[in-house]
Design a protein around this motif. Structure first.
Motif, PDB file in Angstrom:
ATOM      1  N   UNK A 169       0.842  -1.190   0.000  1.00 26.42           N
ATOM      2  CA  UNK A 169       0.000   0.000   0.000  1.00 26.42           C
ATOM      3  C   UNK A 169       0.884   1.250   0.000  1.00 26.42           C
ATOM      4  N   UNK A 170       0.484   2.280  -0.728  1.00 29.81           N
ATOM      5  CA  UNK A 170       1.355   3.458  -0.881  1.00 29.81           C
ATOM      6  C   UNK A 170       1.588   4.229   0.404  1.00 29.81           C
ATOM      7  N   UNK A 171       0.707   4.087   1.395  1.00 25.48           N
ATOM      8  CA  UNK A 171       0.872   4.855   2.631  1.00 25.48           C
ATOM      9  C   UNK A 171       1.468   4.019   3.768  1.00 25.48           C
ATOM     10  N   UNK A 172       2.062   2.873   3.444  1.00 26.60           N
ATOM     11  CA  UNK A 172       2.632   2.028   4.499  1.00 26.60           C
ATOM     12  C   UNK A 172       3.696   2.754   5.318  1.00 26.60           C
ATOM     13  N   UNK A 173       4.455   3.628   4.698  1.00 21.02           N
ATOM     14  CA  UNK A 173       5.526   4.304   5.429  1.00 21.02           C
ATOM     15  C   UNK A 173       4.999   5.294   6.469  1.00 21.02           C
ATOM     16  N   UNK A 174       3.696   5.570   6.444  1.00 17.28           N
ATOM     17  CA  UNK A 174       3.119   6.540   7.381  1.00 17.28           C
ATOM     18  C   UNK A 174       2.483   5.886   8.606  1.00 17.28           C
ATOM     19  N   UNK A 175       2.486   4.559   8.668  1.00 16.04           N
ATOM     20  CA  UNK A 175       1.854   3.897   9.805  1.00 16.04           C
ATOM     21  C   UNK A 175       2.761   3.952  11.025  1.00 16.04           C
TER      22      UNK A 175
END
Length: 321
Positions: free
Chosen positions: A230-236
């Motif tokens: 998922x493109x927002x994985x680095x924001x979790x």
């Protein structure tokens, strides 16, 4: 009875509150009971074998804490060394119980150090092994192939995409270069009585080439981002992985986290680590890998099931493959 440990209540609501993506708990996913040292699926065998080859190539560097020594052994009624405390971790095989410890005086950081890295880089592997030897927790910020994931963040910070790159928030120290990082870790967090010979498997051409061949044995994992990530994985929020670098059971989970570009804190549990006692106290059982996910409030043992969980929650596919 299936075991699921809650970490954060209302994880989905908290995601919005702190500007992080809301992560839904997987449907019909139940964490299994731990099954120590068991192969639960036949398809797991090749990965365990290649992980064992990698371990042998690196002479098990990162398997033992600095200053490792056996302290207790019980064989039925026979006892050797210090009496075992039932609350402490010990390797138990039938009537045999064995406990080991590391050197006193290792200095634990108050906060995990941050490492920009990727799994198959031999330079990064040396740093991860050093952290296991010293029992230093690391927050991993995966940069697959030094091009994806947190590589953009690294370039904004430093103007470079070179890994490994270490940030120590406890001392305000940032640095490139694997051997300089290793020297810093030993100088800062090692025991004053550390034997300098403990460094030799982590330095020079031997370390570089054996780490490179270990990555080849695993098929050069995480050389690129998983296209399903998922493109927002680095924001979790960073996940928490209890384990150690050379464990064949841990290795697949680490590779999955890296390929999905998920930030995660590795709590090192090499032989002799006091973190083995901590995990036993926390869960009532010691087994690695053990994953805690503050984004969903769930935690689970068992490497295959952890990988399935990560694919279901953090990959685009809606079903477990």
């Amino acid at each position: 009875m299936m075991r699921v440990f809650l970490i954060v209540a209302g994880a989905e609501a908290l995601g919005d509150l702190f500007g992080r993506p809301a992560i839904a708990k997987p449907k019909n996913f139940v964490a299994p009971e731990p099954k120590p040292l068991q192969v639960t699926r036949s398809e797991q065998v090749p990965a365990l074998l290649s992980g064992s080859v990698a371990l042998a190539l690196r002479l098990a560097t990162g398997t033992f804490v600095l200053g490792w020594k056996p302290v207790s052994l019980e064989v039925g009624p026979l006892r050797f060394g210090r009496p075992l405390d039932p609350a402490d971790y010990a390797l138990r095989l039938g009537p045999i119980a064995f406990r080991d410890e590391g050197a006193p005086g290792l200095r634990s950081p108050s906060r995990p150090l941050v490492l920009y890295e990727y799994e198959s880089s031999p330079f990064c592997r040396k740093v991860r092994e050093a952290a296991c030897v010293l029992n230093v927790p690391l927050e991993m910020r995966p940069c697959p192939g030094a091009r994806d994931g947190f590589s953009d963040e690294l370039e904004r910070l430093t103007g470079r995409r070179t890994v490994p790159y270490l940030r120590d928030p406890n001392a305000g120290v940032d640095m490139f270069e694997s051997e300089e990082i290793i020297d810093y870790l030993f100088d800062t967090y090692g025991s004053p009585k550390s034997d300098p010979k403990a460094l030799w498997p982590l330095r020079g051409s031997f370390a570089l080439w054996t780490a490179a061949f270990a990555a080849l044995a695993r098929g050069l994992p995480c050389s690129k981002r998983d296209p399903r990530a998922k493109p927002d994985n680095s924001r979790v929020q960073p996940l928490v992985l209890w384990g150690y670098e050379t464990s064949p059971f841990v290795k697949g989970v680490r590779e999955r986290l890296c390929a999905l570009c998920l930030p995660h804190v590795v709590i090192p549990c090499a032989r002799g680590s006091p973190n083995r006692d901590a995990l036993l106290k926390k869960t009532g059982s010691f087994q690695v890998p053990y994953l805690e996910d503050p984004n969903t409030g769930l935690a689970l043992f068992e490497s295959n099931e952890i990988e399935d969980y990560l694919r279901e929650v953090y990959a685009v596919t809606s079903s477990i493959n």
